[in-house]
Design an enzyme around this catalytic site. Structure first.
Site, PDB file in Angstrom:
ATOM      1  N   LYS A 194     125.443 -40.540  72.370  1.00  0.00           N
ATOM      2  CA  LYS A 194     124.743 -39.890  73.471  1.00  0.00           C
ATOM      3  C   LYS A 194     124.857 -40.751  74.733  1.00  0.00           C
ATOM      4  O   LYS A 194     124.810 -41.975  74.664  1.00  0.00           O
ATOM      5  CB  LYS A 194     123.279 -39.696  73.071  1.00  0.00           C
TER       6      LYS A 194
ATOM      7  N   SER B  38     117.147 -33.332  74.624  1.00  0.00           N
ATOM      8  CA  SER B  38     118.120 -33.894  75.535  1.00  0.00           C
ATOM      9  C   SER B  38     119.444 -34.279  74.854  1.00  0.00           C
ATOM     10  O   SER B  38     120.373 -34.705  75.525  1.00  0.00           O
ATOM     11  CB  SER B  38     117.518 -35.136  76.199  1.00  0.00           C
TER      12      SER B  38
ATOM     13  N   SER C 191     113.978 -34.159  71.310  1.00  0.00           N
ATOM     14  CA  SER C 191     115.337 -34.137  71.847  1.00  0.00           C
ATOM     15  C   SER C 191     116.460 -34.111  70.821  1.00  0.00           C
ATOM     16  O   SER C 191     117.615 -33.919  71.179  1.00  0.00           O
ATOM     17  CB  SER C 191     115.543 -35.332  72.781  1.00  0.00           C
TER      18      SER C 191
END
Length: 474
Positions: free
Chosen positions: A79, A154, A178
């Site tokens: 990520k 996210s 997330s």
């Protein structure tokens, strides 16, 4: 005939060890898929093909020598919030579009020491702030089931990449949902570990106890295997949990026993309702759990509404504390400015009171729920939404209100520190104006009971498999 990209991470590792495919071949295949599907989905911020192929070649040498780590040569990606030494890490922000860290996050060290080969950095909203993935670096991430709709946030790029079979699995992070939110939107399995299970080191901080890294995968077995790699505390971690008695991978296929599972579908916030699709998926999951021999008990939502404003104090002060000079604020997205301004209005006393309130209240709720082994709710109140739905007003407060309408369940598990997973068990109806979309359900357990939750999730997966369902065009 099974394609390489249809293999799970465990299957890829087996094929590599058996020399049925080389890592260079496998990584090249996945990089080609990233080149074709990645831009359409907004799955990646940065792709590192040269670096990946160089590491794949080194993996093949280790595999040929018979002295390779367990996932040697298997592709993944990190990520874009996660620090990667020598690889651009933008945090989804124009302000950091050229940032190249000089240190790896501990999770990167652990994943790469197991032999995984990173293909790059997956998409995330600015500083990981939102329950949808969009930024001014590469734009939004889309669910592969309908590219007009957002992948959730996210960890949206990671979930989109896993669902579209660009990666077999990917690490994500979860501070308010997330991992689970995008997993629901993209039709994959996402697991948020217990607080203290995964280290935020060496430069990250677990100051508020909300965020933790965890796996996004198409199978529970892959997720458990990745958690085994991640669940290793660093010296000095503030809340380390003891190592599990057995590997998490051994929980997959283990009978969890007959469990008492409490369920509720009503959000804890006034004015927020679960969609018919979310309730239908939750009802389906309830019947499935009962068919597996578990006792499913209806409860009113046990979480008090006054958690939300206190959570917002903690959340906003964390955003306000990001070291961004005031003169750079105009370069930030509107929702980031909204949260920074809100956080700046809170005093240190406000923050301490909010954190104490979260801890005392969630402790009380979890104590009251000791008669139950697990908990079932929808993951989200709404199915995946169009990209502009969150931000079309241009007002940060309205953006926040819509995020609450979208995800009123997940952040509670971050406040309490409980392990929680999103399972892709539901689907919307296919209509003329909307294809069928994934709808996740959330299972949670008591703090520290990660193995039990994985065993239960694997049992559900075996009864209602989902990993062979492929998005259109993928």
């Amino acid at each position: 005939m099974t394609e390489l990209h249809d293999l799970s991470a465990i299957q890829m590792a087996d094929a590599l060890r058996a020399r049925e495919v080389s890592s260079v071949e496998l990584v090249s295949h996945q990089l080609e898929r990233v080149a074709v599907h990645g831009p359409r989905l907004g799955a990646f911020v940065t792709v590192t093909p040269e670096r990946a192929l160089e590491r794949a070649a080194a993996a093949d040498v280790l595999l040929a020598a018979g002295d390779a780590p367990p996932f040697c040569g298997v592709p993944t990606a990190f990520k874009d919030l996660t620090s990667t030494k020598g690889v651009r890490t933008t945090l989804g922000s124009r302000l950091m579009a050229d940032q190249v860290p000089d240190v790896d996050a501990y999770v990167v060290e652990l994943v790469e020491s197991a032999g995984f080969v990173s293909l790059g950095k997956t998409n995330t909203p600015e500083v990981g702030l939102s329950s949808y993935t969009d930024n001014d670096v590469v734009g939004p991430a889309a669910t592969p089931w309908d590219v007009t709709r957002n992948a959730g946030g996210s960890s949206g790029g990671a979930a989109a990449a896993v669902a579209a079979r660009l990666l077999p699995l990917a690490p994500g992070s979860d501070g308010g949902g997330s991992i689970r939110i995008p997993s629901s939107c993209c039709g994959v399995f996402g697991f948020k570990p217990s607080r203290g299970r995964v280290s935020a080191g060496p430069v990250g901080s677990d100051w508020n106890g909300l965020a933790v890294d965890g796996p996004i995968a198409r199978t529970v077995a892959d997720a458990a295997a990745l958690l085994d790699l991640l669940a290793r505390p660093m010296p000095g971690d503030p809340r380390p949990l003891p190592a599990p008695a057995q590997p998490y991978a051994s929980a997959v296929g283990r009978d969890p026993g007959r469990l008492r599972i409490a369920r509720w579908s009503a959000p804890y916030l006034d004015g927020v309702d679960a969609s018919t699709e979310s309730v239908a998926a939750w009802e389906h999951a309830s019947r499935l759990l009962e068919s597996l021999g578990h006792e499913v008990v209806d409860l009113p939502n046990p979480w008090p509404q006054d958690l939300e404003p206190q959570f917002n104090v903690v959340w906003s002060t964390g955003v306000a504390a990001v070291p961004i000079p005031v003169e750079a604020d105009p370069l930030l997205r509107g929702t980031t400015r909204y949260w920074r301004e809100r956080g700046a209005r809170s005093s240190g006393t406000d923050l301490v009171r909010a954190m104490q309130h979260l801890e005392a209240t969630t402790r009380s709720v979890v104590t009251d729920l000791q008669a139950f082994d697990a908990f079932l709710t929808p993951t989200l109140a709404l199915p995946p939404q169009p990209h502009a739905w969150f931000t079309e007003s241009g007002d940060g407060a309205e953006d926040h209100r819509r995020e609450l309408l979208f995800t009123p369940y997940t952040a509670l598990m971050n406040m309490s520190g409980q392990p929680a997973a999103s399972l892709p068990l539901g689907w919307t109806d296919d209509t003329d104006d909307r294809p069928s979309l994934p709808v996740g359900v959330m299972l949670a357990a008591h703090p520290g009971q990660d193995a039990l939750l994985l065993a239960l999730s694997a049992q559900v997966e075996a009864a209602a498999p989902w990993h062979d369902r492929v998005p259109p065009g993928c």
